[in-house]
Design a protein around this motif. Structure first.
Motif, mmCIF file in Angstrom:
data_model
loop_
_atom_site.group_PDB
_atom_site.id
_atom_site.type_symbol
_atom_site.label_atom_id
_atom_site.label_comp_id
_atom_site.label_asym_id
_atom_site.label_seq_id
_atom_site.Cartn_x
_atom_site.Cartn_y
_atom_site.Cartn_z
ATOM 1 N N UNK A 173 -1.641 5.552 -10.779
ATOM 2 C CA UNK A 173 -2.633 4.691 -11.413
ATOM 3 C C UNK A 173 -3.691 5.533 -12.146
ATOM 4 N N UNK A 174 -4.228 4.966 -13.238
ATOM 5 C CA UNK A 174 -5.288 5.621 -14.009
ATOM 6 C C UNK A 174 -6.085 4.517 -14.709
ATOM 7 N N UNK A 175 -6.857 3.718 -13.938
ATOM 8 C CA UNK A 175 -7.583 2.596 -14.541
ATOM 9 C C UNK A 175 -8.628 3.078 -15.548
ATOM 10 N N UNK A 176 -8.845 2.256 -16.606
ATOM 11 C CA UNK A 176 -9.750 2.661 -17.676
ATOM 12 C C UNK A 176 -10.844 1.624 -17.927
ATOM 13 N N UNK A 177 -11.211 0.885 -16.887
ATOM 14 C CA UNK A 177 -12.273 -0.116 -17.033
ATOM 15 C C UNK A 177 -12.838 -0.425 -15.653
ATOM 16 N N UNK A 178 -14.065 -0.951 -15.587
ATOM 17 C CA UNK A 178 -14.591 -1.394 -14.289
ATOM 18 C C UNK A 178 -13.674 -2.429 -13.631
ATOM 19 N N UNK A 179 -13.045 -3.278 -14.441
ATOM 20 C CA UNK A 179 -12.092 -4.259 -13.911
ATOM 21 C C UNK A 179 -10.922 -3.542 -13.244
ATOM 22 N N UNK A 180 -10.339 -2.567 -13.934
ATOM 23 C CA UNK A 180 -9.203 -1.827 -13.387
ATOM 24 C C UNK A 180 -9.574 -1.063 -12.129
ATOM 25 N N UNK A 181 -10.779 -0.472 -12.128
ATOM 26 C CA UNK A 181 -11.234 0.292 -10.967
ATOM 27 C C UNK A 181 -11.457 -0.618 -9.756
ATOM 28 N N UNK A 182 -12.023 -1.808 -9.993
ATOM 29 C CA UNK A 182 -12.237 -2.772 -8.904
ATOM 30 C C UNK A 182 -10.905 -3.244 -8.341
ATOM 31 N N UNK A 183 -9.956 -3.504 -9.223
ATOM 32 C CA UNK A 183 -8.634 -3.946 -8.788
ATOM 33 C C UNK A 183 -7.873 -2.831 -8.057
ATOM 34 N N UNK A 184 -8.210 -1.586 -8.372
ATOM 35 C CA UNK A 184 -7.588 -0.459 -7.671
ATOM 36 C C UNK A 184 -8.023 -0.451 -6.206
ATOM 37 N N UNK A 185 -9.324 -0.685 -5.964
ATOM 38 C CA UNK A 185 -9.800 -0.795 -4.577
ATOM 39 C C UNK A 185 -9.089 -1.939 -3.870
ATOM 40 N N UNK A 186 -8.995 -3.081 -4.559
ATOM 41 C CA UNK A 186 -8.342 -4.252 -3.961
ATOM 42 C C UNK A 186 -6.891 -3.937 -3.604
ATOM 43 N N UNK A 187 -6.192 -3.244 -4.493
ATOM 44 C CA UNK A 187 -4.796 -2.865 -4.240
ATOM 45 C C UNK A 187 -4.686 -2.073 -2.940
ATOM 46 N N UNK A 188 -5.530 -1.046 -2.803
ATOM 47 C CA UNK A 188 -5.402 -0.151 -1.648
ATOM 48 C C UNK A 188 -5.907 -0.784 -0.358
ATOM 49 N N UNK A 189 -6.881 -1.698 -0.443
ATOM 50 C CA UNK A 189 -7.340 -2.344 0.792
ATOM 51 C C UNK A 189 -6.273 -3.315 1.294
ATOM 52 N N UNK A 190 -5.497 -3.894 0.385
ATOM 53 C CA UNK A 190 -4.359 -4.730 0.793
ATOM 54 C C UNK A 190 -3.311 -3.875 1.504
ATOM 55 N N UNK A 191 -3.003 -2.736 0.921
ATOM 56 C CA UNK A 191 -2.043 -1.820 1.552
ATOM 57 C C UNK A 191 -2.541 -1.402 2.935
ATOM 58 N N UNK A 192 -3.843 -1.115 3.043
ATOM 59 C CA UNK A 192 -4.412 -0.694 4.325
ATOM 60 C C UNK A 192 -4.320 -1.780 5.389
ATOM 61 N N UNK A 193 -4.604 -3.030 5.024
ATOM 62 C CA UNK A 193 -4.503 -4.125 5.998
ATOM 63 C C UNK A 193 -3.047 -4.348 6.410
ATOM 64 N N UNK A 194 -2.141 -4.155 5.469
ATOM 65 C CA UNK A 194 -0.714 -4.304 5.776
ATOM 66 C C UNK A 194 -0.270 -3.253 6.800
ATOM 67 N N UNK A 195 -0.716 -2.026 6.594
ATOM 68 C CA UNK A 195 -0.273 -0.930 7.451
ATOM 69 C C UNK A 195 -1.056 -0.862 8.764
ATOM 70 N N UNK A 196 -2.347 -1.227 8.723
ATOM 71 C CA UNK A 196 -3.182 -1.119 9.921
ATOM 72 C C UNK A 196 -2.989 -2.286 10.883
ATOM 73 N N UNK A 197 -2.804 -3.500 10.322
ATOM 74 C CA UNK A 197 -2.769 -4.707 11.161
ATOM 75 C C UNK A 197 -1.437 -5.453 11.098
ATOM 76 N N UNK A 198 -0.480 -4.902 10.334
ATOM 77 C CA UNK A 198 0.833 -5.535 10.191
ATOM 78 C C UNK A 198 0.733 -6.913 9.537
ATOM 79 N N UNK A 199 -0.242 -7.082 8.666
ATOM 80 C CA UNK A 199 -0.387 -8.322 7.907
ATOM 81 C C UNK A 199 0.671 -8.374 6.809
#
Length: 281
Positions: A125-151
């Motif tokens: 990933x290489x986001x080029x806007x505040x929108x892209x950067x915010x969505x990058x955090x959202x992407x990884x927090x989803x991955x984290x909840x999936x791996x940490x809590x088996x969601x």
């Protein structure tokens, strides 16, 4: 039943879903139930999720205009990034980790300054806007909840998807509405930004089906959804005018470029720098 969250507004803001009401004229709900709420308000998210106890959650809420995200950078981060965390935390707080499937509307803007062509699920990933950067955090927090809590949580990395319900200030609707107004004699000319920006445009109906299919799989997995074809804004303009029997001829360069009708000689398209993104993709 389908439940939705709607922000409070002094004017009706449900125009694009009015056909889903049991009685659209009276705003009487049938199988669609709306709740007042906001992705910036964790208390209301907990309350709604605890009351509804959904089996599937689709997080489609966002400040989704890339150009405007440069003007509303903090708000975009709060809604698009931290808002996703609030929603995931609400699921956990309500004890629904094992019974809910969660879809996150991720975006091709994550790729931004593309590192390879074509892009795929493993492309850096290489986001080029505040929108892209915010969505990058959202992407990884989803991955984290999936791996940490088996969601059961997935990211749909969707390229541009359009329909007549697209907001009027997005380039596809701006072009189609403006060309229609020119055809009806209600408008002479309209302005655009970078005519050579290229996008992969699909239809929202197909992409929504893909969202649903992602939650029907046995195991949660992130997917890129795209048509595999790119077209420029310039092409979009030309094809739109062809639809009303006009041929656009381009004259000039950069901000002085105009689109002139070959048949009438009238200028119908101009370029305005205010519609350019500070960083293009």
């Amino acid at each position: 039943q389908v439940h939705g969250i709607v922000r409070r507004s002094s004017s009706f803001n449900t125009g694009r879903i009015e056909h889903l009401y049991k009685n659209p004229q009276a705003h009487i709900e049938g199988n669609m139930k709306l709740h007042y709420g906001d992705l910036t308000d964790s208390t209301c998210l907990v309350k709604i999720i605890n009351e509804v106890k959904p089996t599937e959650i689709y997080n489609l809420g966002a400040q989704s205009h890339v150009k405007i995200s440069f003007d509303l950078a903090e708000y975009t981060a709060d809604v698009d990034g931290v808002g996703t965390l609030r929603l995931l935390d609400a699921i956990k707080t309500c004890g629904l980790i094992s019974s809910v499937k969660f879809y996150q509307a991720s975006t091709s803007e994550l790729f931004g300054k593309v590192q390879e062509i074509p892009q795929k699920e493993t492309t850096p990933f290489y986001p080029r806007s505040p929108y892209g950067a915010a969505k990058l955090y959202a992407y990884w927090i989803v991955v984290n909840f999936r791996e940490a809590y088996n969601l059961f949580a997935v990211n749909g990395i969707l390229f541009n998807h359009e329909s007549p319900r697209r907001g009027a200030n997005f380039v596809t609707r701006k072009i189609s509405r403006s060309v229609a107004k020119i055809h009806l004699g209600q408008l002479d000319c309209f302005s655009l930004g970078n005519l050579d920006a290229k996008r992969d445009w699909g239809h929202a109906r197909d992409y929504v089906e893909a969202m649903w299919l992602m939650l029907q799989t046995d195991e949660p997995e992130d997917f890129v959804i795209a048509t595999g074809e790119v077209h420029s804004v310039r092409e979009f303009v030309e094809k739109s005018f062809k639809h009303i029997g006009k041929t656009i001829v381009w004259e000039g360069k950069n901000e002085n470029e105009v689109g002139r009708c070959k048949e009438t000689g009238k200028i119908h398209v101009t370029v305005n720098h205010k519609y350019y993104r500070p960083t293009e993709v």
